[in-house]
Design a protein around this motif. Structure first.
Motif, mmCIF file in Angstrom:
data_model
loop_
_atom_site.group_PDB
_atom_site.id
_atom_site.type_symbol
_atom_site.label_atom_id
_atom_site.label_comp_id
_atom_site.label_asym_id
_atom_site.label_seq_id
_atom_site.Cartn_x
_atom_site.Cartn_y
_atom_site.Cartn_z
ATOM 1 N N ASP A 1 18.265 42.753 22.953
ATOM 2 C CA ASP A 1 19.594 42.624 23.555
ATOM 3 C C ASP A 1 20.721 42.768 22.528
ATOM 4 O OD1 ASP A 1 18.473 42.232 26.025
ATOM 5 O OD2 ASP A 1 18.642 40.042 25.995
ATOM 6 N N GLY A 2 20.361 42.991 21.264
ATOM 7 C CA GLY A 2 21.384 43.191 20.239
ATOM 8 C C GLY A 2 21.741 41.953 19.446
ATOM 9 N N VAL A 3 21.012 40.861 19.671
ATOM 10 C CA VAL A 3 21.264 39.626 18.933
ATOM 11 C C VAL A 3 20.546 39.688 17.587
ATOM 12 C CG1 VAL A 3 20.897 37.119 18.916
ATOM 13 C CG2 VAL A 3 21.542 38.290 21.042
ATOM 14 N N THR B 1 28.074 29.733 26.984
ATOM 15 C CA THR B 1 28.856 30.481 25.990
ATOM 16 C C THR B 1 28.104 31.714 25.529
ATOM 17 O OG1 THR B 1 29.978 28.468 25.229
ATOM 18 C CG2 THR B 1 29.907 30.336 23.708
ATOM 19 N N LEU B 2 26.807 31.565 25.263
ATOM 20 C CA LEU B 2 26.012 32.709 24.796
ATOM 21 C C LEU B 2 25.911 33.787 25.870
ATOM 22 C CD1 LEU B 2 23.165 30.820 22.905
ATOM 23 C CD2 LEU B 2 24.946 32.252 21.903
ATOM 24 N N LEU B 3 25.899 33.386 27.125
ATOM 25 C CA LEU B 3 25.820 34.366 28.209
ATOM 26 C C LEU B 3 27.168 35.039 28.461
ATOM 27 C CD1 LEU B 3 23.740 35.470 30.240
ATOM 28 C CD2 LEU B 3 24.556 33.756 31.871
ATOM 29 N N ARG C 1 8.074 36.053 22.027
ATOM 30 C CA ARG C 1 8.556 36.936 23.100
ATOM 31 C C ARG C 1 10.062 36.794 23.274
ATOM 32 N NH1 ARG C 1 3.994 35.082 25.970
ATOM 33 N NH2 ARG C 1 5.311 33.691 27.221
ATOM 34 N N ASN C 2 10.536 35.560 23.214
ATOM 35 C CA ASN C 2 11.976 35.330 23.369
ATOM 36 C C ASN C 2 12.762 35.986 22.238
ATOM 37 O OD1 ASN C 2 11.684 33.840 25.733
ATOM 38 N ND2 ASN C 2 11.471 31.891 24.640
ATOM 39 N N ILE C 3 12.217 35.920 21.029
ATOM 40 C CA ILE C 3 12.894 36.544 19.881
ATOM 41 C C ILE C 3 12.968 38.053 20.074
ATOM 42 C CG2 ILE C 3 12.689 37.015 17.402
ATOM 43 C CD1 ILE C 3 11.448 34.176 17.170
ATOM 44 N N GLU C 4 11.867 38.649 20.515
ATOM 45 C CA GLU C 4 11.861 40.096 20.765
ATOM 46 C C GLU C 4 12.899 40.464 21.816
ATOM 47 O OE1 GLU C 4 7.957 41.376 21.767
ATOM 48 O OE2 GLU C 4 7.062 40.713 19.861
ATOM 49 N N THR C 5 13.009 39.648 22.860
ATOM 50 C CA THR C 5 13.997 39.900 23.918
ATOM 51 C C THR C 5 15.411 39.816 23.371
ATOM 52 O OG1 THR C 5 12.532 39.041 25.643
ATOM 53 C CG2 THR C 5 14.892 39.096 26.139
ATOM 54 N N LYS D 1 16.523 29.722 26.608
ATOM 55 C CA LYS D 1 17.593 29.836 27.605
ATOM 56 C C LYS D 1 18.365 31.143 27.429
ATOM 57 C CE LYS D 1 18.545 24.875 28.182
ATOM 58 N NZ LYS D 1 19.570 23.815 27.946
ATOM 59 N N ALA D 2 18.716 31.446 26.185
ATOM 60 C CA ALA D 2 19.501 32.656 25.914
ATOM 61 C C ALA D 2 18.717 33.910 26.288
ATOM 62 C CB ALA D 2 19.901 32.692 24.436
ATOM 63 N N ALA D 3 17.415 33.922 25.984
ATOM 64 C CA ALA D 3 16.588 35.093 26.301
ATOM 65 C C ALA D 3 16.444 35.278 27.805
ATOM 66 C CB ALA D 3 15.221 34.946 25.643
ATOM 67 N N ALA D 4 16.393 34.161 28.551
ATOM 68 C CA ALA D 4 16.220 34.232 30.011
ATOM 69 C C ALA D 4 17.537 34.363 30.756
ATOM 70 C CB ALA D 4 15.474 32.981 30.491
ATOM 71 N N GLY D 5 18.674 34.245 30.030
ATOM 72 C CA GLY D 5 19.970 34.345 30.682
ATOM 73 C C GLY D 5 20.354 33.101 31.450
ATOM 74 N N LEU D 6 19.801 31.954 31.076
ATOM 75 C CA LEU D 6 20.148 30.701 31.739
ATOM 76 C C LEU D 6 21.472 30.174 31.213
ATOM 77 C CD1 LEU D 6 16.655 28.923 31.752
ATOM 78 C CD2 LEU D 6 17.701 30.348 33.536
ATOM 79 N N ALA D 7 22.164 29.399 32.033
ATOM 80 C CA ALA D 7 23.488 28.894 31.655
ATOM 81 C C ALA D 7 23.736 27.555 32.331
ATOM 82 C CB ALA D 7 24.575 29.899 32.043
ATOM 83 N N ASN D 8 23.058 26.496 31.814
ATOM 84 C CA ASN D 8 23.196 25.185 32.444
ATOM 85 C C ASN D 8 23.868 24.152 31.549
ATOM 86 O OD1 ASN D 8 21.176 24.844 30.590
ATOM 87 N ND2 ASN D 8 19.668 24.019 32.030
#
Length: 410
Positions: A142-144, A108-110, A134-138, A95-102
């Motif tokens: 993004d600086g995480v 909060t992460l977004l 892939r999500n970890i690389e993203t 979710k965090a890698a894709a920018g989802l917020a449900n």
């Protein structure tokens, strides 16, 4: 010092129970936790247990009118110095890698403008799946900051990478992240630290030593590393794991410790924390000493003086560190003995501590920092706190032109 605060997001998974231990350990280091507990996380730990340990309200729902009135999710996302997700599931990272917020956690992460640290824990196949990688690389792009999981047996019965890292490692990473602008304060500085006891052999199975645990020296080495220093840690035998990043040199005797220190020079700062044996047997027996029977005389033992490591380094004409710091472990007249030691051994600072109680081998220390022109009494605190405070003081001193420059000006 202003208390540091983290926002801890606890997501689902069997490792969620370890978040309680994490909250406790952070509290011991005066790091406050405000917590978000996901719906899946509540299957493993309760809001009540999290609240009891954190001493703060636990947030669970995005669409809760009472919670939004008290602290909206935007404000919540920016109310701390650092956002930590522990444990982090593959789902929440996706979710965090894709920018989802449900839900509250992903929203909060977004919405946060603070640094984010993610501590993954999941099944080995899930961790190694290309989508997770892939999500970890993203996230990292993004600086995480995403910690690597440990490898080992899992609750599901499989073995491999995916276990939650050990709590001390997580705490260390959190402290590193909280250093903020001070993280590189000692970059380019070489620090030489001694720690632990020394052992002087009496025979092949016995030795002279003391109760030093090495905890204070190891904590100082770790604190210096977190401020960017290159650290050589010369240690006597202790039951501790060397801090990550240290150039570790294990030794046994005082003479071995001196040799290792001289080989590690030049250094910008030398911190002599080790409890070095003052004396050693003139001749160590080559065979185990035996009791000859009732009424027999006790064997005589001649002792000779060990080299004075602190004095030797502090009096060097070549390669003397800019800042030489000794430790004075005393049982009485602490400050008087420490001031005399500072002058006698040509130190720049002496960290004096009273070891008449439970300090040697214990978790806390109460010290007086004695410099050439003044002294400071610090309150009793954990050895890690002493280490952080001393490391910060070293950074300020070396950043102001170094102790050597100050002494030359005097």
């Amino acid at each position: 010092m202003t208390q540091k605060r983290i926002l801890l997001i606890i997501s689902g998974g069997i490792a969620a129970y370890k978040s309680l231990e994490l909250i406790r350990e952070l509290g011991r280091r005066d790091i406050a936790c405000r917590c978000i507990l996901t719906k899946a996380g509540q299957e493993f730990v309760t809001p009540l247990s999290v609240s009891a340990l954190s001493g703060d309200k636990v947030y669970t729902e995005l669409f809760d009118l009472n919670e939004e009135a008290e602290m909206g999710h935007i404000e919540l996302s920016r109310s701390a110095d650092l956002v930590v997700v522990c444990p982090a599931t593959a789902d929440l990272m996706g979710k965090a890698a894709a920018g989802l917020a449900n839900d509250l956690a992903s929203t909060t992460l977004l919405a946060t403008d603070k640094p984010v640290l993610i501590v993954p824990a999941m099944n080995v196949r899930m961790w190694q799946h290309p989508a997770t990688q892939r999500n970890i690389e993203t996230l990292r792009a993004d600086g995480v900051t995403v910690m690597e999981p440990d490898e080992g047996a899992m609750a599901c019965g499989e073995f491999g990478p995916g276990r939650l890292p050990e709590i001390p490692a997580i705490v260390s990473e959190i402290e590193r992240a909280l250093q903020g602008n001070n993280a590189g304060a000692l970059k380019g500085v070489h620090a030489l630290v001694t720690a632990g006891p020394t052992r002087e052999p009496l025979d092949p199975v016995r030795f002279l030593s003391n109760h030093s645990s090495g905890r204070q020296g190891y904590a100082i080495a770790d604190a210096l590393i977190k401020l960017g220093a290159s650290v050589t840690l010369v240690s006597g035998p202790v039951a501790l794991t060397p801090p990550a990043g240290a150039d570790f040199v294990p030794v046994e005797t005082a003479r071995q410790m001196l040799k290792a220190c001289e080989e590690a020079l030049p250094a910008d700062v030398f911190i002599s924390v080790a409890a070095v044996a003052d004396w050693r047997p003139a001749r160590a027996a080559t065979k185990k000493l035996k009791i000859k029977g009732a009424g027999s005389e006790h064997p005589a033992m001649e002792l000779i003086e060990n080299p004075d490591i602190l004095k030797t380094i502090a009096h060097k004409r070549k390669n003397r560190p800019d800042l030489v710091i000794g430790f004075a472990a005393e049982t009485h007249d602490v400050e008087e003995h420490a001031e005399a030691k500072l002058a006698r051994k040509n130190c720049d600072w002496i960290v004096a501590n009273d070891v008449s109680g439970d300090v040697m081998g214990g978790a806390e220390n109460e010290i007086v920092l004695i410099m050439r022109d003044r002294s400071e009494r610090w309150p009793r605190m954990g050895k890690e706190d002493v280490a952080r405070q001393l490391a910060t003081r070293i950074a300020v001193t070396l950043g102001d032109g170094g102790a050597g420059a100050k002494l030359a000006a005097e």
